[in-house]
Design an enzyme around this catalytic site. Structure first.
Site, PDB file in Angstrom:
ATOM      1  N   SER A 136      22.440  -8.827   9.481  1.00  0.00           N
ATOM      2  CA  SER A 136      20.984  -8.875   9.528  1.00  0.00           C
ATOM      3  C   SER A 136      20.760  -9.168   8.204  1.00  0.00           C
ATOM      4  O   SER A 136      21.258  -8.770   7.111  1.00  0.00           O
ATOM      5  CB  SER A 136      20.479  -7.579  10.042  1.00  0.00           C
ATOM      6  OG  SER A 136      18.910  -7.954  10.137  1.00  0.00           O
ATOM      7  N   TYR A 148      18.547   1.871  10.767  1.00  0.00           N
ATOM      8  CA  TYR A 148      18.977   0.540  11.486  1.00  0.00           C
ATOM      9  C   TYR A 148      19.335  -0.279  10.041  1.00  0.00           C
ATOM     10  O   TYR A 148      20.503  -0.786  10.221  1.00  0.00           O
ATOM     11  CB  TYR A 148      17.852  -0.035  12.099  1.00  0.00           C
ATOM     12  CG  TYR A 148      18.118  -1.471  12.475  1.00  0.00           C
ATOM     13  CD1 TYR A 148      19.019  -1.691  13.584  1.00  0.00           C
ATOM     14  CD2 TYR A 148      17.815  -2.623  11.634  1.00  0.00           C
ATOM     15  CE1 TYR A 148      19.571  -2.871  13.977  1.00  0.00           C
ATOM     16  CE2 TYR A 148      18.068  -4.116  12.015  1.00  0.00           C
ATOM     17  CZ  TYR A 148      18.912  -4.089  13.180  1.00  0.00           C
ATOM     18  OH  TYR A 148      19.479  -5.331  13.708  1.00  0.00           O
TER      19      TYR A 148
HETATM   20  O1  NJP Z   1      19.322  -7.933  21.073  1.00  0.00           O
HETATM   21  P1  NJP Z   1      19.430  -7.759  22.589  1.00  0.00           P
HETATM   22  P2  NJP Z   1      19.808  -9.112  20.135  1.00  0.00           P
HETATM   23  N1  NJP Z   1      28.048  -1.389  24.788  1.00  0.00           N
HETATM   24  O2  NJP Z   1      18.890  -6.329  22.601  1.00  0.00           O
HETATM   25  C1  NJP Z   1      24.557  -5.211  24.120  1.00  0.00           C
HETATM   26  C2  NJP Z   1      21.253  -8.192  15.535  1.00  0.00           C
HETATM   27  N2  NJP Z   1      19.921  -8.549  14.989  1.00  0.00           N
HETATM   28  O3  NJP Z   1      20.415 -10.200  20.714  1.00  0.00           O
HETATM   29  O4  NJP Z   1      25.044  -3.264  27.231  1.00  0.00           O
HETATM   30  C3  NJP Z   1      28.031  -2.582  24.886  1.00  0.00           C
HETATM   31  O5  NJP Z   1      18.961  -8.868  23.237  1.00  0.00           O
HETATM   32  C4  NJP Z   1      23.452  -5.301  24.854  1.00  0.00           C
HETATM   33  O6  NJP Z   1      24.103  -5.349  26.343  1.00  0.00           O
HETATM   34  P3  NJP Z   1      23.845  -4.233  27.378  1.00  0.00           P
HETATM   35  C5  NJP Z   1      21.359  -6.841  16.299  1.00  0.00           C
HETATM   36  O7  NJP Z   1      21.276  -5.914  15.539  1.00  0.00           O
HETATM   37  C6  NJP Z   1      19.015  -8.921  15.681  1.00  0.00           C
HETATM   38  O8  NJP Z   1      18.543  -9.389  19.123  1.00  0.00           O
HETATM   39  O9  NJP Z   1      23.985  -4.875  28.602  1.00  0.00           O
HETATM   40  N3  NJP Z   1      27.062  -3.589  24.659  1.00  0.00           N
HETATM   41  C7  NJP Z   1      23.114  -6.512  24.747  1.00  0.00           C
HETATM   42  O10 NJP Z   1      24.064  -7.708  25.174  1.00  0.00           O
HETATM   43  C8  NJP Z   1      22.355  -6.951  17.233  1.00  0.00           C
HETATM   44  O11 NJP Z   1      23.509  -6.742  16.572  1.00  0.00           O
HETATM   45  C9  NJP Z   1      17.730  -9.402  15.155  1.00  0.00           C
HETATM   46  O12 NJP Z   1      22.567  -3.613  27.010  1.00  0.00           O
HETATM   47  C10 NJP Z   1      26.031  -3.037  24.158  1.00  0.00           C
HETATM   48  C11 NJP Z   1      23.181  -6.599  23.163  1.00  0.00           C
HETATM   49  O13 NJP Z   1      24.294  -5.732  22.820  1.00  0.00           O
HETATM   50  C12 NJP Z   1      22.585  -8.373  17.445  1.00  0.00           C
HETATM   51  O14 NJP Z   1      21.683  -9.198  16.689  1.00  0.00           O
HETATM   52  C13 NJP Z   1      17.764  -9.595  13.725  1.00  0.00           C
HETATM   53  C14 NJP Z   1      25.793  -1.718  23.731  1.00  0.00           C
HETATM   54  C15 NJP Z   1      21.862  -6.713  22.415  1.00  0.00           C
HETATM   55  O15 NJP Z   1      21.019  -7.828  22.793  1.00  0.00           O
HETATM   56  C16 NJP Z   1      22.256  -8.812  18.874  1.00  0.00           C
HETATM   57  O16 NJP Z   1      20.626  -8.337  19.154  1.00  0.00           O
HETATM   58  C17 NJP Z   1      18.823  -9.294  13.209  1.00  0.00           C
HETATM   59  C18 NJP Z   1      26.866  -0.908  24.075  1.00  0.00           C
HETATM   60  N4  NJP Z   1      26.931   0.401  23.744  1.00  0.00           N
HETATM   61  C19 NJP Z   1      20.008  -8.964  13.707  1.00  0.00           C
HETATM   62  N5  NJP Z   1      24.585  -1.408  23.055  1.00  0.00           N
HETATM   63  C20 NJP Z   1      16.540  -9.867  16.033  1.00  0.00           C
HETATM   64  N6  NJP Z   1      16.744  -9.917  17.463  1.00  0.00           N
HETATM   65  O17 NJP Z   1      15.443 -10.018  15.383  1.00  0.00           O
HETATM   66  C21 NJP Z   1      23.933  -2.839  23.196  1.00  0.00           C
HETATM   67  O18 NJP Z   1      18.785  -9.748  11.797  1.00  0.00           O
HETATM   68  N7  NJP Z   1      24.857  -3.394  23.922  1.00  0.00           N
END
Ligand code: NJP
Length: 224
Positions: A136, A148
């Site tokens: 990020s 974070y």
């Molecule tokens: O968020 P979201 P993003 N085991 O909540 C999964 C970074 N980022 O696309 O398990 C397995 O839509 C969760 O799946 P589920 C951010 O830090 C974001 O924005 O089904 N999977 C979902 O598919 C992150 O690293 C922004 O709930 C797990 C996904 O993770 C990445 O982008 C800015 C899990 C999260 O999808 C994707 O985030 C930035 C587990 N224990 C960086 N826990 C931003 N949105 O502004 C979660 O600079 N997941």
């Protein structure tokens, strides 16, 4: 040429958008997250010949190892891993944050990243493959959500060092640093944020670059 691309955090946001762009670019994907129903919808949209879904909590090493096993059973190899799963729990700092919230972020943003690398590197070594990390811009500057932000500094630093480790066998590691992206990560969508497809296109660019080109990092910010 067709690549087999394993994507974590594929059920939503940046991961789900990347699934679409990677398939549109002619590759096949292995998708993982905890939400089986959301993964199944993606399989239904693209078909089982292009997508393998394996449910996993990536903060558990044995579960991500199982994803790798299933991927190799179906496609025979893995060329690219996009370690994208991550979470921000109301971006708490120290004063207002709870230790249980910090633990969730450490488990998913740090431990899961290490476990994903540990589980996938043997397969990537066989293909001289490519590991891509979602850090990020919060991993390169300071912000109020200190915990974070610090997990994303870890992701950035890990990516730089993993690149050196992988270079010993001509593997490559790219760290992607997006600014704010309109995903379910935030409660509210705003027009001045990036779209998840913007980040997905950066991933496709990294995958498509000539193997002689080692793209260590990509930073993308909203223009406004
Ligand atoms: O968020 P979201 P993003 N085991 O909540 C999964 C970074 N980022 O696309 O398990 C397995 O839509 C969760 O799946 P589920 C951010 O830090 C974001 O924005 O089904 N999977 C979902 O598919 C992150 O690293 C922004 O709930 C797990 C996904 O993770 C990445 O982008 C800015 C899990 C999260 O999808 C994707 O985030 C930035 C587990 N224990 C960086 N826990 C931003 N949105 O502004 C979660 O600079 N997941």
């Amino acid at each position: 040429n067709e690549k087999i691309v394993l994507i974590t955090g594929a059920s939503s946001g940046i991961g789900a958008a990347t699934v679409d762009k990677v398939i549109e670019a002619g590759h096949k994907v292995v998708i993982t997250a905890r939400s089986t129903d959301k993964l199944n919808k993606i399989v239904k949209r693209w078909g089982e010949d292009k997508v393998l879904a394996v449910t996993a909590d990536v903060s558990k090493l044995d579960q991500i190892q199982n994803v790798v096993e299933k991927a190799k059973e179906k496609f025979g190899r893995i060329d690219v891993v996009f370690a994208n799963a991550g979470t921000g729990v109301n971006t708490p700092g120290i004063e207002n944050g709870e230790p249980s919230e910090w633990k969730t972020m450490l488990d998913v943003n740090i431990n899961a990243l290490l476990f994903t690398a540990k589980a996938c590197l043997p397969a990537l070594k066989e293909t001289q493959g490519h590991f891509i990390i979602t850090s990020s811009t919060a991993g390169k500057k300071t912000l109020k959500g200190s915990v974070y932000g610090a997990t994303k500094w870890f992701a950035y630093g890990f990516g730089q060092n993993l690149a050196a480790e992988m270079a010993e066998w001509n593997g490559r590691c790219t760290t992607i640093c997006p600014g704010m992206v309109n995903t379910p990560f935030f409660d509210e969508a705003k027009p001045d944020k990036l779209d998840p497809s913007d980040v997905a296109e950066a991933v496709v660019y990294a995958i498509s670059a000539n193997p002689r080109c080692d793209i260590r990092e990509i930073t993308l910010m909203p223009t406004q």
